[in-house]
Design an enzyme around this catalytic site. Structure first.
Site, mmCIF file in Angstrom:
data_model
loop_
_atom_site.group_PDB
_atom_site.id
_atom_site.type_symbol
_atom_site.label_atom_id
_atom_site.label_comp_id
_atom_site.label_asym_id
_atom_site.label_seq_id
_atom_site.Cartn_x
_atom_site.Cartn_y
_atom_site.Cartn_z
ATOM 1 C CG ASP A 1 -11.975 -6.494 6.731
ATOM 2 O OD1 ASP A 1 -11.501 -5.898 7.723
ATOM 3 O OD2 ASP A 1 -12.601 -5.927 5.818
ATOM 4 C CE1 TYR B 1 -3.118 -2.898 0.054
ATOM 5 C CE2 TYR B 1 -3.910 -2.183 2.179
ATOM 6 C CZ TYR B 1 -3.995 -3.038 1.096
ATOM 7 O OH TYR B 1 -4.968 -4.008 1.069
ATOM 8 C CG ASP C 1 -6.953 -4.274 4.138
ATOM 9 O OD1 ASP C 1 -7.903 -4.237 4.943
ATOM 10 O OD2 ASP C 1 -6.912 -3.576 3.108
ATOM 11 C CG ASP D 1 -2.005 -19.818 -0.715
ATOM 12 O OD1 ASP D 1 -1.178 -19.641 0.205
ATOM 13 O OD2 ASP D 1 -1.735 -20.468 -1.737
ATOM 14 C CE LYS E 1 1.295 -17.469 -2.858
ATOM 15 N NZ LYS E 1 0.540 -18.724 -2.703
#
Ligand code: NAD
Length: 355
Positions: free
Chosen positions: A249, A140, A245, A221, A189
């Site tokens: 959630d 980001y 992020d 994943d 990852k």
């Protein structure tokens, strides 16, 4: 303890008022002095000063021990340009305080199991996962660009992390895990991304300083899948900005109720910022319908992380649990056979349990 209060817009002032009742009860019981400075931010600041985050607010926040925030935003200000909208105040204060560690506990009270989308046997006695998201680096904040024209037009974002950025978030996560069940899951990852390979190396190196914490690694994943399949395997999860992020959630929705979830954002030099994860809920503002529990639980986090008042923090969390045990619910978590109460009454009940 010097607390900067930012009630904000919509239900913000109503829920902050309930947090104050709880702090008053804590003050009496534990003989702690709280002083409050009420500050403008969001729509109310735009109306009174023309900007969503006045300089005085930033200054007063920096001079405090902690910042407790209600919520900001509302339709009235939606047509303003991006940098003048209430939400710009929110990003501005996070940036000004340099809060790089976002702590989001996903707690499912056993009394509210029905609110979760997961099956009862998956939830067991309830959930208590802490997601630690790196908040000021990664994808980001890396370089982003567009280049070329027509069908050759391309765009890219850059995921980059420096060693020191990984080290400092790792320490926050290990310190938390040390005081919980002693289990830390680092999510990356590393099978594909170079930044993730550095992430894994640095986290593993910091782990040597924390022999009491069991560290594991998981690809993002797989983590997304495991959170649904067997969420009780997790204690603390640490991960980079974008993965965090998404996963925070996902984890928070396992608990099913927006009005219950607190958060803390911590840095090194400035005070921490404490707020519910929900917004200003303009649809129910001013109607005594808002659930104040997320803000009250954020207040408990504030006492724990910025006030070193662990016992009082636990006292608040237990008070919430006891009020739920007694069958009191606000509209958003109402179940049949329970007693529905408004914002004020819920605040009184929780403060009453502490006294
Ligand atoms: P929201 O979280 O405000 O509301 C979503 C839904 O959940 C609404 O139906 C609302 O009534 C309900 N809800 C939220 N909190 C509740 C509570 N404590 N008790 C009971 N019900 C609750 O999200 P939204 O409607 O998308 O956004 C409304 C405004 O809030 C927008 O201006 C948005 O930009 C802003 N917002 C602010 C923050 C923040 O201040 N941290 C975060 C998210 C959204």
């Amino acid at each position: 303890m010097k607390i900067a209060l930012i009630p904000g817009d919509g239900i913000g002032p109503e829920i902050i008022k309930q947090a104050l009742k709880v702090l008053e009860a804590v003050s009496h019981k534990y003989n702690v002095d709280f002083s409050f400075t009420e500050l403008l931010m969001g729509g109310v600041a735009i109306d009174q000063t023309g900007v969503p985050l006045p300089e005085e607010t930033v200054k007063a926040c920096k001079e405090s021990d902690a910042v407790l925030l209600g919520a900001v935003g509302g339709e009235k200000w939606d047509s303003l340009p991006g940098h003048l909208r209430p939400e710009a105040g929110l990003l501005g204060i996070r940036k000004a305080l340099g809060v790089f560690a976002n702590l989001r506990p996903a707690i499912l009270f056993p009394q509210l199991k029905e609110a979760s989308t997961l099956k009862e046997e998956v939830l067991g006695d309830g959930l208590n996962i802490m997601v630690v998201r790196e908040l000021t680096g990664g994808l980001y904040f890396g370089e982003k660009k567009r280049q070329g024209q027509g069908s050759d037009l391309k765009a890219w974002d850059t995921m980059e992390y420096s060693l020191w950025e990984i080290e400092r978030i790792a320490r926050v996560a290990f310190d938390l895990a040390k005081n919980r069940q002693g289990k830390l899951m680092s999510v990356d990852k590393a099978n594909v991304l170079e930044s993730s390979r550095l992430w894994r190396e640095v986290i593993s190196k910091v782990a040597l300083e924390y022999p009491e914490v069991a560290l594991s690694h998981m690809y993002v994943d797989n983590a997304a899948m495991q959170l649904i399949r067997n969420p009780r395997q997790f204690d603390v999860i640490v991960t980079e900005n974008m993965f965090g992020d998404i996963l925070s959630d996902e984890a928070s929705m396992l608990t099913g109720s927006l009005g219950m979830l607190p958060s803390a954002s911590l840095g090194t030099e400035n005070p921490g910022l404490y707020e519910a994860i929900h917004g200003s809920a303009p649809d129910i503002a001013g109607q005594d319908k808002a659930n104040p529990i997320a803000t009250i639980m954020s207040t408990a986090m504030m006492l724990r992380y910025s006030g070193d008042l662990e016992e009082a923090a636990q006292d608040i969390e237990n008070a919430v649990s006891r009020v739920l045990d007694k069958g009191y619910r606000t509209g958003d978590i109402m179940q049949s056979g329970m007693t529905e109460v408004g914002t004020e009454k819920m605040g009184d009940l929780i403060a009453g349990e502490i006294k």
